[in-house]
Design a protein around this motif. Structure first.
Motif, PDB file in Angstrom:
ATOM      1  N   GLY A  18      -4.336  -5.867  26.648  1.00 28.86           N
ATOM      2  CA  GLY A  18      -3.033  -6.438  26.333  1.00 28.86           C
ATOM      3  C   GLY A  18      -3.116  -7.812  25.703  1.00 28.86           C
ATOM      4  N   ALA A  19      -4.285  -8.438  25.804  1.00 30.58           N
ATOM      5  CA  ALA A  19      -4.432  -9.824  25.338  1.00 30.58           C
ATOM      6  C   ALA A  19      -4.401  -9.894  23.817  1.00 30.58           C
ATOM      7  CB  ALA A  19      -5.741 -10.391  25.862  1.00 30.58           C
ATOM      8  N   PRO A  20      -4.088 -11.064  23.260  1.00 31.29           N
ATOM      9  CA  PRO A  20      -4.161 -11.229  21.808  1.00 31.29           C
ATOM     10  C   PRO A  20      -5.605 -11.065  21.364  1.00 31.29           C
ATOM     11  CG  PRO A  20      -3.012 -13.093  22.838  1.00 31.29           C
ATOM     12  CD  PRO A  20      -3.622 -12.283  23.943  1.00 31.29           C
ATOM     13  N   PRO A  21      -5.862 -10.263  20.356  1.00 34.23           N
ATOM     14  CA  PRO A  21      -7.237 -10.061  19.888  1.00 34.23           C
ATOM     15  C   PRO A  21      -7.784 -11.315  19.211  1.00 34.23           C
ATOM     16  CG  PRO A  21      -5.672  -8.894  18.484  1.00 34.23           C
ATOM     17  CD  PRO A  21      -4.887  -9.469  19.604  1.00 34.23           C
ATOM     18  N   ALA A  22      -9.083 -11.308  18.975  1.00 31.17           N
ATOM     19  CA  ALA A  22      -9.708 -12.452  18.314  1.00 31.17           C
ATOM     20  C   ALA A  22      -9.255 -12.519  16.858  1.00 31.17           C
ATOM     21  CB  ALA A  22     -11.223 -12.325  18.376  1.00 31.17           C
ATOM     22  N   LEU A  23      -9.004 -13.727  16.404  1.00 28.05           N
ATOM     23  CA  LEU A  23      -8.533 -13.923  15.031  1.00 28.05           C
ATOM     24  C   LEU A  23      -9.516 -13.346  14.022  1.00 28.05           C
ATOM     25  CD1 LEU A  23      -6.517 -15.077  13.023  1.00 28.05           C
ATOM     26  CD2 LEU A  23      -7.628 -17.304  13.270  1.00 28.05           C
ATOM     27  N   GLU A  24     -10.787 -13.556  14.294  1.00 30.84           N
ATOM     28  CA  GLU A  24     -11.792 -13.059  13.345  1.00 30.84           C
ATOM     29  C   GLU A  24     -11.729 -11.541  13.205  1.00 30.84           C
ATOM     30  OE1 GLU A  24     -15.793 -14.136  14.269  1.00 30.84           O
ATOM     31  OE2 GLU A  24     -16.607 -13.120  12.494  1.00 30.84           O
ATOM     32  N   ASP A  25     -11.499 -10.851  14.326  1.00 28.18           N
ATOM     33  CA  ASP A  25     -11.404  -9.393  14.260  1.00 28.18           C
ATOM     34  C   ASP A  25     -10.221  -8.954  13.410  1.00 28.18           C
ATOM     35  OD1 ASP A  25     -13.622  -9.139  15.800  1.00 28.18           O
ATOM     36  OD2 ASP A  25     -12.549  -8.787  17.684  1.00 28.18           O
ATOM     37  N   VAL A  26      -9.131  -9.678  13.537  1.00 31.74           N
ATOM     38  CA  VAL A  26      -7.940  -9.325  12.770  1.00 31.74           C
ATOM     39  C   VAL A  26      -8.185  -9.543  11.279  1.00 31.74           C
ATOM     40  CG1 VAL A  26      -5.510  -9.866  12.368  1.00 31.74           C
ATOM     41  CG2 VAL A  26      -6.405  -9.810  14.698  1.00 31.74           C
ATOM     42  N   MET A  27      -8.820 -10.654  10.962  1.00 32.02           N
ATOM     43  CA  MET A  27      -9.131 -10.922   9.549  1.00 32.02           C
ATOM     44  C   MET A  27     -10.046  -9.837   8.981  1.00 32.02           C
ATOM     45  SD  MET A  27      -7.598 -13.749   8.552  1.00 32.02           S
ATOM     46  CE  MET A  27      -6.202 -13.222   9.530  1.00 32.02           C
ATOM     47  N   GLU A  28     -11.005  -9.450   9.771  1.00 41.71           N
ATOM     48  CA  GLU A  28     -11.906  -8.400   9.301  1.00 41.71           C
ATOM     49  C   GLU A  28     -11.190  -7.070   9.137  1.00 41.71           C
ATOM     50  OE1 GLU A  28     -15.421  -8.043  11.640  1.00 41.71           O
ATOM     51  OE2 GLU A  28     -16.399  -9.724  10.632  1.00 41.71           O
ATOM     52  N   ALA A  29     -10.293  -6.808  10.059  1.00 41.18           N
ATOM     53  CA  ALA A  29      -9.543  -5.554   9.974  1.00 41.18           C
ATOM     54  C   ALA A  29      -8.759  -5.486   8.668  1.00 41.18           C
ATOM     55  CB  ALA A  29      -8.586  -5.431  11.159  1.00 41.18           C
ATOM     56  N   PHE A  30      -8.359  -6.629   8.180  1.00 32.72           N
ATOM     57  CA  PHE A  30      -7.577  -6.690   6.951  1.00 32.72           C
ATOM     58  C   PHE A  30      -8.463  -6.671   5.709  1.00 32.72           C
ATOM     59  CE2 PHE A  30      -4.939  -8.808   3.710  1.00 32.72           C
ATOM     60  CZ  PHE A  30      -3.751  -8.110   3.857  1.00 32.72           C
ATOM     61  N   ILE A  31      -9.562  -7.371   5.786  1.00 33.79           N
ATOM     62  CA  ILE A  31     -10.396  -7.578   4.599  1.00 33.79           C
ATOM     63  C   ILE A  31     -11.402  -6.455   4.374  1.00 33.79           C
ATOM     64  CG2 ILE A  31     -12.184  -9.087   3.609  1.00 33.79           C
ATOM     65  CD1 ILE A  31     -10.713 -11.446   5.013  1.00 33.79           C
ATOM     66  N   VAL A  32     -12.010  -5.981   5.460  1.00 35.42           N
ATOM     67  CA  VAL A  32     -13.119  -5.031   5.328  1.00 35.42           C
ATOM     68  C   VAL A  32     -12.770  -3.739   4.574  1.00 35.42           C
ATOM     69  CG1 VAL A  32     -14.656  -3.511   6.656  1.00 35.42           C
ATOM     70  CG2 VAL A  32     -14.511  -5.937   7.229  1.00 35.42           C
ATOM     71  N   PRO A  33     -11.560  -3.195   4.773  1.00 39.86           N
ATOM     72  CA  PRO A  33     -11.244  -1.965   4.013  1.00 39.86           C
ATOM     73  C   PRO A  33     -11.380  -2.147   2.506  1.00 39.86           C
ATOM     74  CG  PRO A  33      -9.668  -2.233   5.781  1.00 39.86           C
ATOM     75  CD  PRO A  33     -10.509  -3.487   5.768  1.00 39.86           C
ATOM     76  N   VAL A  34     -11.090  -3.319   2.026  1.00 44.58           N
ATOM     77  CA  VAL A  34     -11.257  -3.573   0.593  1.00 44.58           C
ATOM     78  C   VAL A  34     -12.730  -3.524   0.209  1.00 44.58           C
ATOM     79  CG1 VAL A  34     -10.959  -5.243  -1.251  1.00 44.58           C
ATOM     80  CG2 VAL A  34      -9.165  -4.953   0.442  1.00 44.58           C
ATOM     81  N   VAL A  35     -13.550  -4.106   1.037  1.00 50.00           N
ATOM     82  CA  VAL A  35     -14.982  -4.075   0.777  1.00 50.00           C
ATOM     83  C   VAL A  35     -15.493  -2.640   0.753  1.00 50.00           C
ATOM     84  CG1 VAL A  35     -17.250  -4.797   1.607  1.00 50.00           C
ATOM     85  CG2 VAL A  35     -15.283  -6.317   1.884  1.00 50.00           C
ATOM     86  N   LYS A  36     -15.085  -1.878   1.743  1.00 51.49           N
ATOM     87  CA  LYS A  36     -15.516  -0.483   1.834  1.00 51.49           C
ATOM     88  C   LYS A  36     -15.123   0.303   0.591  1.00 51.49           C
ATOM     89  CE  LYS A  36     -17.417  -0.482   5.940  1.00 51.49           C
ATOM     90  NZ  LYS A  36     -16.760  -0.206   7.233  1.00 51.49           N
ATOM     91  N   LEU A  37     -13.909   0.066   0.164  1.00 51.79           N
ATOM     92  CA  LEU A  37     -13.409   0.733  -1.023  1.00 51.79           C
ATOM     93  C   LEU A  37     -14.315   0.453  -2.216  1.00 51.79           C
ATOM     94  CD1 LEU A  37     -10.744   2.357  -1.180  1.00 51.79           C
ATOM     95  CD2 LEU A  37      -9.746   0.425  -2.362  1.00 51.79           C
ATOM     96  N   GLY A  38     -14.691  -0.789  -2.341  1.00 48.11           N
ATOM     97  CA  GLY A  38     -15.500  -1.188  -3.493  1.00 48.11           C
ATOM     98  C   GLY A  38     -16.931  -0.704  -3.409  1.00 48.11           C
ATOM     99  N   GLN A  39     -17.378  -0.403  -2.186  1.00 50.68           N
ATOM    100  CA  GLN A  39     -18.762   0.015  -2.031  1.00 50.68           C
ATOM    101  C   GLN A  39     -18.952   1.495  -2.277  1.00 50.68           C
ATOM    102  OE1 GLN A  39     -19.385  -1.386   1.952  1.00 50.68           O
ATOM    103  NE2 GLN A  39     -20.640  -3.123   1.301  1.00 50.68           N
ATOM    104  N   ASP A  40     -17.924   2.261  -2.002  1.00 53.48           N
ATOM    105  CA  ASP A  40     -18.047   3.710  -2.048  1.00 53.48           C
ATOM    106  C   ASP A  40     -17.604   4.263  -3.397  1.00 53.48           C
ATOM    107  OD1 ASP A  40     -18.025   6.398  -1.717  1.00 53.48           O
ATOM    108  OD2 ASP A  40     -16.574   6.436  -0.072  1.00 53.48           O
ATOM    109  N   PRO A  41     -18.549   4.759  -4.178  1.00 56.93           N
ATOM    110  CA  PRO A  41     -18.196   5.296  -5.492  1.00 56.93           C
ATOM    111  C   PRO A  41     -17.168   6.419  -5.401  1.00 56.93           C
ATOM    112  CG  PRO A  41     -20.573   5.114  -5.251  1.00 56.93           C
ATOM    113  CD  PRO A  41     -19.982   4.869  -3.898  1.00 56.93           C
ATOM    114  N   ALA A  42     -17.203   7.184  -4.304  1.00 58.96           N
ATOM    115  CA  ALA A  42     -16.255   8.277  -4.140  1.00 58.96           C
ATOM    116  C   ALA A  42     -14.828   7.763  -4.008  1.00 58.96           C
ATOM    117  CB  ALA A  42     -16.619   9.115  -2.915  1.00 58.96           C
ATOM    118  N   GLN A  43     -14.702   6.548  -3.557  1.00 56.33           N
ATOM    119  CA  GLN A  43     -13.361   5.977  -3.422  1.00 56.33           C
ATOM    120  C   GLN A  43     -13.003   5.103  -4.616  1.00 56.33           C
ATOM    121  OE1 GLN A  43     -14.088   4.219   0.539  1.00 56.33           O
ATOM    122  NE2 GLN A  43     -12.238   5.305   1.143  1.00 56.33           N
ATOM    123  N   GLY A  44     -13.887   5.082  -5.572  1.00 56.54           N
ATOM    124  CA  GLY A  44     -13.571   4.319  -6.765  1.00 56.54           C
ATOM    125  C   GLY A  44     -14.622   3.282  -7.104  1.00 56.54           C
TER     126      GLY A  44
END
Lengths: 234, 234
Positions: free
Chosen positions: B83-109
DNA sequence: GTCTATAGAGGGATAGAC
DNA sequence: GTCTATCCCTCTATAGAC
């Protein structure tokens, strides 16, 4: 240099700026520009040679004073600091404030210019990379040097990256004000860009002061527990 | 749903994505797209109805999974925190990392998509504000709520602004990689976007942790001496 | 589903009179 | 410097044969 502020030349520049800012360069026709400027279609080619010539003139008129202001601000900050590294906050302001000033002064373009600037990088690419690169590059290099003195532990590449982050953080909210209205519920944009840019300063200062990222490991230092779930899915 | 990965439909999508990313939507003609896809000109209208239909399909194909990943990442981070507020760093990663993944995977573009995303906001404005606003808005609202719990002293408007800074800081370096090459001397861009985005995380974390800006006075708290010269010129 | 052929609109640029 | 008229190009979209 016939400089009645209302000359044909000036009217074209103003109309073009307005329309470029509103819908982009590629989708704006000379016909639309000359209609808005209430000027003859052929006047564009007479005064600017071509559409490309006009585009370059429109951008140059705003970017040159902007970048000059950034350089002169930086010089002043450095001078005030004597030989010592200036305060990071002063450097950030030296970079950011000229944009705010530009947007506040109707004579320099006012709010319209802000959207134009936001499109600069995407739009400008094809048109005048050469001019653009030259002018802008000097600014970035000078700021880089000063920042390197203020943050000696931060590797040069990371300084460059953070400068890119800063430019993005500054450009995007300016360019996409209208879109942000839709996305965030409109209150954001009731505030003027002025306010927003002032809030950018502490954000950027803190960002630059963040510890360097070590190159091999992925952030091993902190004592936080890592919720590995974050990484599991795309 | 004829899904040979090499169907006409898919070839058009791939070619359009490539060209939109390279030179923008407005300047890319259906003729160029169908030529690159080695497909007949009329196929675009058959499969997508119109150019606008194609544009929407191109963006939607990438934005939907991206935003779904952001939401599901955030849910996982919250779940892991109990129930506690999550770590700020985790939230930032949750937002940013999908973009990185997208760029890494040729199947996704792969890398191409990154430039496409960078142009999203400028380009997309005219085309599909409605779809775009709906999809994106949910993401921003969810992140806003979580960030408000993590940073209870930061007023909601400032959270929104900082989110806008983050989006810009993420978008711009991705979109303008080529331009950055020119501007900063090319070493920046030898590193992949991967590295850059990972460096964005601590920058953003620190930025969000910066103290709120008080509304009336201009940053009165700090003990630094202020070099007034910074403000004198434009 | 795919193709050819073309309609129909709109774009940038320019020649030449004033 | 300004204007009209026009050239010539490229674009999107569609009709209709296969």
């Amino acid at each position: 240099m016939t400089n009645l502020l209302d000359s044909t030349r000036e009217r074209i520049l103003a109309a073009a700026e307005e329309l470029f800012a509103r819908t982009g360069v590629a989708t704006t026709s000379l016909r639309a520009i000359t209609a808005l400027a209430r000027v003859n279609l052929a006047a564009v080619n007479y005064h600017f040679g071509s559409k490309d010539g006009l585009v370059e003139a429109v951008y140059r008129r705003r970017l040159e004073p902007l970048n000059r202001a950034r350089l002169s601000n930086l010089e002043k900050v450095e001078a005030a600091a004597g030989g010592a590294p200036p305060a990071l906050e002063d450097v950030m302001e030296a970079f950011i404030v000229p944009v705010v000033k530009l947007g506040q002064d109707p004579a320099q373009g006012g709010p319209t210019v802000m959207r134009l600037l936001g499109q600069t990088h995407t739009e400008a690419a094809g048109y005048f990379r050469t001019y653009f690169a030259g002018e802008y590059r000097e600014v970035l290099e000078r700021y880089q040097d000063v920042l390197a003195r203020i943050l000696p532990d931060l590797p040069p590449e990371q300084i460059k990256n953070r400068l890119a982050f800063l430019v993005g953080a500054m450009t995007y909210p300016i360019a996409e004000r209208q879109l942000l209205e839709l996305l965030t519920g409109e209150e954001v944009c009731r505030q003027d860009i002025d306010t927003m840019m002032k809030q950018l300063v502490p954000f950027a200062v803190a960002g630059f002061r963040a510890p360097p990222v070590s190159s091999r490991r992925k952030r091993a230092s902190s004592t936080r527990k890592k919720s590995s779930s974050t990484r599991s899915r795309q």
